[in-house]
Design a protein around this motif. Structure first.
Motif, PDB file in Angstrom:
ATOM      1  N   PHE A 108       0.845  -1.203   0.000  1.00 57.11           N
ATOM      2  CA  PHE A 108       0.000   0.000   0.000  1.00 57.11           C
ATOM      3  C   PHE A 108       0.877   1.248   0.000  1.00 57.11           C
ATOM      4  O   PHE A 108       1.765   1.384   0.848  1.00 57.11           O
ATOM      5  N   SER A 109       0.619   2.161  -0.920  1.00 56.86           N
ATOM      6  CA  SER A 109       1.458   3.364  -1.023  1.00 56.86           C
ATOM      7  C   SER A 109       0.615   4.638  -1.037  1.00 56.86           C
ATOM      8  O   SER A 109      -0.547   4.639  -1.448  1.00 56.86           O
ATOM      9  N   CYS A 110       1.238   5.711  -0.578  1.00 52.65           N
ATOM     10  CA  CYS A 110       0.590   7.027  -0.549  1.00 52.65           C
ATOM     11  C   CYS A 110       0.576   7.617  -1.953  1.00 52.65           C
ATOM     12  O   CYS A 110       1.612   7.660  -2.619  1.00 52.65           O
ATOM     13  N   LYS A 111      -0.583   8.083  -2.403  1.00 52.78           N
ATOM     14  CA  LYS A 111      -0.714   8.637  -3.751  1.00 52.78           C
ATOM     15  C   LYS A 111      -0.054  10.014  -3.883  1.00 52.78           C
ATOM     16  O   LYS A 111       0.194  10.477  -4.993  1.00 52.78           O
ATOM     17  N   VAL A 112       0.218  10.649  -2.750  1.00 54.54           N
ATOM     18  CA  VAL A 112       0.809  11.996  -2.779  1.00 54.54           C
ATOM     19  C   VAL A 112       2.329  11.929  -2.826  1.00 54.54           C
ATOM     20  O   VAL A 112       2.962  12.506  -3.707  1.00 54.54           O
ATOM     21  N   CYS A 113       2.952  11.227  -1.860  1.00 58.41           N
ATOM     22  CA  CYS A 113       4.413  11.206  -1.770  1.00 58.41           C
ATOM     23  C   CYS A 113       5.035   9.865  -2.138  1.00 58.41           C
ATOM     24  O   CYS A 113       6.261   9.752  -2.239  1.00 58.41           O
ATOM     25  N   GLY A 114       4.199   8.831  -2.322  1.00 57.37           N
ATOM     26  CA  GLY A 114       4.714   7.535  -2.731  1.00 57.37           C
ATOM     27  C   GLY A 114       5.224   6.648  -1.614  1.00 57.37           C
ATOM     28  O   GLY A 114       5.698   5.537  -1.862  1.00 57.37           O
ATOM     29  N   LYS A 115       5.162   7.102  -0.362  1.00 54.19           N
ATOM     30  CA  LYS A 115       5.634   6.293   0.762  1.00 54.19           C
ATOM     31  C   LYS A 115       4.818   5.008   0.855  1.00 54.19           C
ATOM     32  O   LYS A 115       3.591   5.034   0.715  1.00 54.19           O
ATOM     33  N   ALA A 116       5.522   3.876   1.079  1.00 63.94           N
ATOM     34  CA  ALA A 116       4.861   2.572   1.088  1.00 63.94           C
ATOM     35  C   ALA A 116       4.622   2.070   2.512  1.00 63.94           C
ATOM     36  O   ALA A 116       5.393   2.364   3.430  1.00 63.94           O
ATOM     37  N   PHE A 117       3.555   1.311   2.692  1.00 58.06           N
ATOM     38  CA  PHE A 117       3.168   0.784   3.990  1.00 58.06           C
ATOM     39  C   PHE A 117       2.756  -0.677   3.870  1.00 58.06           C
ATOM     40  O   PHE A 117       2.291  -1.125   2.819  1.00 58.06           O
ATOM     41  N   ALA A 118       2.892  -1.404   4.970  1.00 61.23           N
ATOM     42  CA  ALA A 118       2.518  -2.812   5.000  1.00 61.23           C
ATOM     43  C   ALA A 118       1.027  -3.001   5.241  1.00 61.23           C
ATOM     44  O   ALA A 118       0.455  -4.014   4.880  1.00 61.23           O
ATOM     45  N   CYS A 119       0.374  -2.003   5.822  1.00 60.33           N
ATOM     46  CA  CYS A 119      -1.036  -2.101   6.185  1.00 60.33           C
ATOM     47  C   CYS A 119      -1.824  -0.931   5.586  1.00 60.33           C
ATOM     48  O   CYS A 119      -1.352   0.214   5.606  1.00 60.33           O
ATOM     49  N   LYS A 120      -2.996  -1.202   5.068  1.00 60.51           N
ATOM     50  CA  LYS A 120      -3.808  -0.174   4.420  1.00 60.51           C
ATOM     51  C   LYS A 120      -4.221   0.923   5.393  1.00 60.51           C
ATOM     52  O   LYS A 120      -4.291   2.104   5.034  1.00 60.51           O
ATOM     53  N   HIS A 126      -1.524   8.067   7.502  1.00 63.59           N
ATOM     54  CA  HIS A 126      -0.448   8.868   6.902  1.00 63.59           C
ATOM     55  C   HIS A 126      -0.982  10.018   6.057  1.00 63.59           C
ATOM     56  O   HIS A 126      -0.408  11.116   6.048  1.00 63.59           O
ATOM     57  N   MET A 127      -2.066   9.795   5.333  1.00 61.86           N
ATOM     58  CA  MET A 127      -2.639  10.821   4.458  1.00 61.86           C
ATOM     59  C   MET A 127      -2.980  12.095   5.228  1.00 61.86           C
ATOM     60  O   MET A 127      -3.013  13.193   4.653  1.00 61.86           O
ATOM     61  N   ALA A 146      -4.666  13.602  14.914  1.00 70.54           N
ATOM     62  CA  ALA A 146      -4.800  12.875  13.659  1.00 70.54           C
ATOM     63  C   ALA A 146      -5.034  11.390  13.880  1.00 70.54           C
ATOM     64  O   ALA A 146      -5.517  10.696  12.991  1.00 70.54           O
ATOM     65  N   HIS A 147      -4.727  10.879  15.058  1.00 69.39           N
ATOM     66  CA  HIS A 147      -4.810   9.446  15.313  1.00 69.39           C
ATOM     67  C   HIS A 147      -5.527   9.176  16.627  1.00 69.39           C
ATOM     68  O   HIS A 147      -5.371   9.922  17.598  1.00 69.39           O
ATOM     69  N   GLN A 148      -6.274   8.094  16.657  1.00 64.56           N
ATOM     70  CA  GLN A 148      -7.024   7.725  17.866  1.00 64.56           C
ATOM     71  C   GLN A 148      -6.101   7.457  19.050  1.00 64.56           C
ATOM     72  O   GLN A 148      -6.402   7.810  20.193  1.00 64.56           O
ATOM     73  N   ASN A 149      -4.946   6.852  18.785  1.00 68.16           N
ATOM     74  CA  ASN A 149      -3.995   6.551  19.857  1.00 68.16           C
ATOM     75  C   ASN A 149      -3.521   7.810  20.572  1.00 68.16           C
ATOM     76  O   ASN A 149      -3.290   7.822  21.774  1.00 68.16           O
ATOM     77  N   TYR A 150      -3.330   8.899  19.784  1.00 71.16           N
ATOM     78  CA  TYR A 150      -2.831  10.141  20.367  1.00 71.16           C
ATOM     79  C   TYR A 150      -3.834  10.722  21.371  1.00 71.16           C
ATOM     80  O   TYR A 150      -3.445  11.227  22.425  1.00 71.16           O
ATOM     81  N   ILE A 151      -5.109  10.663  21.023  1.00 72.88           N
ATOM     82  CA  ILE A 151      -6.115  11.232  21.928  1.00 72.88           C
ATOM     83  C   ILE A 151      -6.259  10.375  23.184  1.00 72.88           C
ATOM     84  O   ILE A 151      -6.508  10.893  24.280  1.00 72.88           O
ATOM     85  N   THR A 152      -6.070   9.058  23.029  1.00 72.09           N
ATOM     86  CA  THR A 152      -6.118   8.171  24.196  1.00 72.09           C
ATOM     87  C   THR A 152      -5.013   8.548  25.189  1.00 72.09           C
ATOM     88  O   THR A 152      -5.253   8.632  26.402  1.00 72.09           O
TER      89      THR A 152
END
Length: 479
Positions: A108-120, A126-127, A146-152
């Motif tokens: 799975f890759s970012c359409k903006v910067c092309g960075k690739a990830f193992a999980c969708k 990242h977006m 931006a992320h649920q973990n951060y607010i937790t």
């Protein structure tokens, strides 16, 4: 259903019939099923109905098999194993994602910067670095994340919750070493000791030079993940740490701690020589160079040394900058407006800076700082040879010549050498015959001011103070 596109309605209808032939079609979504019993289950995705509850926690689900998978969070059952490392998971999907840590696959890759990830899901998160979206907000203070973990994690600031405790003996043993200062692990190269094996591994990079973490923007490499995280904020401009008093934001928590001292007035770092206190360790370290006269930063062009790095940057402008500002009176050129302004005061005799104690005025703020030492008695510059202290750096430079015997100033007429430039000026009068100092009573002229002072006693009848000790014999010899 299959992705086929067509502008012909009859062809599309025929194509759908081939897909749904012998199947039951959902009236709301159009999805086809092989048997009738699957339709009610699919309908719940449209109606939102969740008829299957968890018997332990009461959470409800739309499908019965979802309850079965959910129950593993209560039972701890992990029936799916990784064939390479043996790690267990509650779901097969998690095994599939985990396998990518072994294969290095990142589909799975970012359409903006092309960075690739193992999980969708990581792509979705990242977006938000591109869109700036922060869909999770704190119900207490309204801060967005931006992320649920951060607010937790953030919510623990409000609740004071500390959910992580040591549950096994190994972790407890390691943690206890922070209290007992027991450090059983050491570096084989330098002998430095550590409480945790992971810290040894990170420390080894100082010897090997290994920097496995690199910035994707500028390519700069780092030995530790935390360092790269902090560095990334120089590109993103993110400042997640803010002052609770004035709201000023910072990229690092340690900067908030230092900044808070501007509000509290706390100065925990003091100079061991003169006792002057500072709000941070860096300022105390730089200040010590006043006493040690250490100048670790030098100009690459002329070699001039400085105690502070920013002073080198300013100095470099004397080499690189064009001197576009010239004095209208004498024509002297300057690269910076500040220097030109200070210079003009020599001609205008303007003195905008004054001493708060005695009111004496000065043309430059730095001169006020030096002058204040006459009131405070502060003498920050000391001789390394005899220990004598001085209020000004120039004084110790002159004093050092009494130890070295250096006489850098010479008379152009006879070649006689002197320790100070003003002595050359006075000496030159023996060649020119100049006598700029006159007696106000009889008009007699003298070459030096102190000679006028001695002469005035012939008019006032004042008797000079007779010296004692080692100067007594020399006094009577002159008499």
């Amino acid at each position: 259903m299959c992705g086929m596109a067509s502008t012909n309605y009859s062809k599309t209808k025929q194509h759908l019939q081939t897909l749904t032939k012998g199947k039951v079609v959902c009236k709301m979504g159009g999805k086809a099923f092989a048997n009738n019993c699957d339709v009610p289950s699919d309908m719940r995705t449209h109606t939102g109905e969740k008829p299957f509850p968890c018997e332990v926690c009461g959470k409800v689900f739309a499908h019965k098999y979802h309850v079965k998978k959910h129950m593993r969070t209560h039972t701890g059952d992990k029936p799916f194993l990784c064939k390479m490392c043996g790690k267990a998971f509650a779901r097969q999907h998690n095994v599939t994602v985990h396998m990518r840590t072994h294969t290095g696959e990142k589909p799975f890759s970012c359409k903006v910067c092309g960075k690739a990830f193992a999980c969708k899901n990581n792509v979705t998160v990242h977006m938000r670095t591109h869109t700036g979206e922060k869909p999770f907000s704190c119900e207490v203070c309204g801060k967005a994340f931006a992320h649920q973990n951060y607010i937790t994690r953030h919510m623990r600031i409000h609740t004071g919750d500390k959910p992580f405790s040591y549950t096994n003996q190994t972790c407890t043993t390691v943690h206890m070493q922070t209290h007992t200062e027991d450090k059983p692990l050491s570096c084989k190269l330098c002998g430095k000791v550590f409480a945790c094996l992971n810290n040894v591994a990170v420390h080894m990079r100082t010897h090997t030079g290994e920097k496995p973490f690199s910035c994707e923007v500028c390519g700069k490499a780092f030995a530790h993940q935390n360092y790269m995280t902090r560095h990334m904020r120089t590109h993103t401009g993110e400042k997640p740490f803010s002052c609770e008093v004035c709201g000023k934001a910072f990229a690092q928590q340690c900067n908030v701690t230092v900044h808070m001292r501007t509000h509290t007035g706390e100065k925990p770092f003091s100079c061991k020589v003169c006792g002057k206190a500072f709000a941070n360790q860096t300022c105390a370290t730089v200040h010590m160079r006043v006493h040690t006269r250490e100048k670790p930063f030098s100009c690459e062009v002329c070699g001039k040394a400085f105690a502070r790095k920013n002073h080198v940057r300013k100095h470099m402008q004397t080499h690189t900058e064009e001197k576009r500002l010239s004095c209208e009176v004498c024509g002297k050129a300057f690269a910076r407006q500040k220097h030109a302004t200070e210079h003009m005061r020599r001609h205008t005799e303007e003195k905008p800076f004054s001493c708060k104690v005695c009111g004496k005025a000065f043309a430059c703020q730095n001169n006020v700082t030096v002058h204040m030492r006459t009131h405070t008695g502060d003498k920050p510059f000391s001789c390394k040879v005899c220990g004598k202290a001085f209020a000004h750096k120039n004084y110790i430079t002159r004093h050092m010549r009494t130890h070295t015997g250096e006489k850098p100033f010479t008379c152009e007429v006879c070649g006689k050498a002197f320790e100070q430039q003003n002595n050359v000026t006075v000496h030159m009068r023996t060649h020119t015959g100049e006598k700029p100092f006159t007696c106000e009573v009889c008009g007699k002229s003298f070459a030096q001011q102190n000679t006028v002072t001695v002469h005035m006693r012939t008019h006032t009848g004042e008797k000079p103070r007779v010296p004692t000790g080692k100067n007594f014999n020399a006094y009577w010899e002159r008499s």
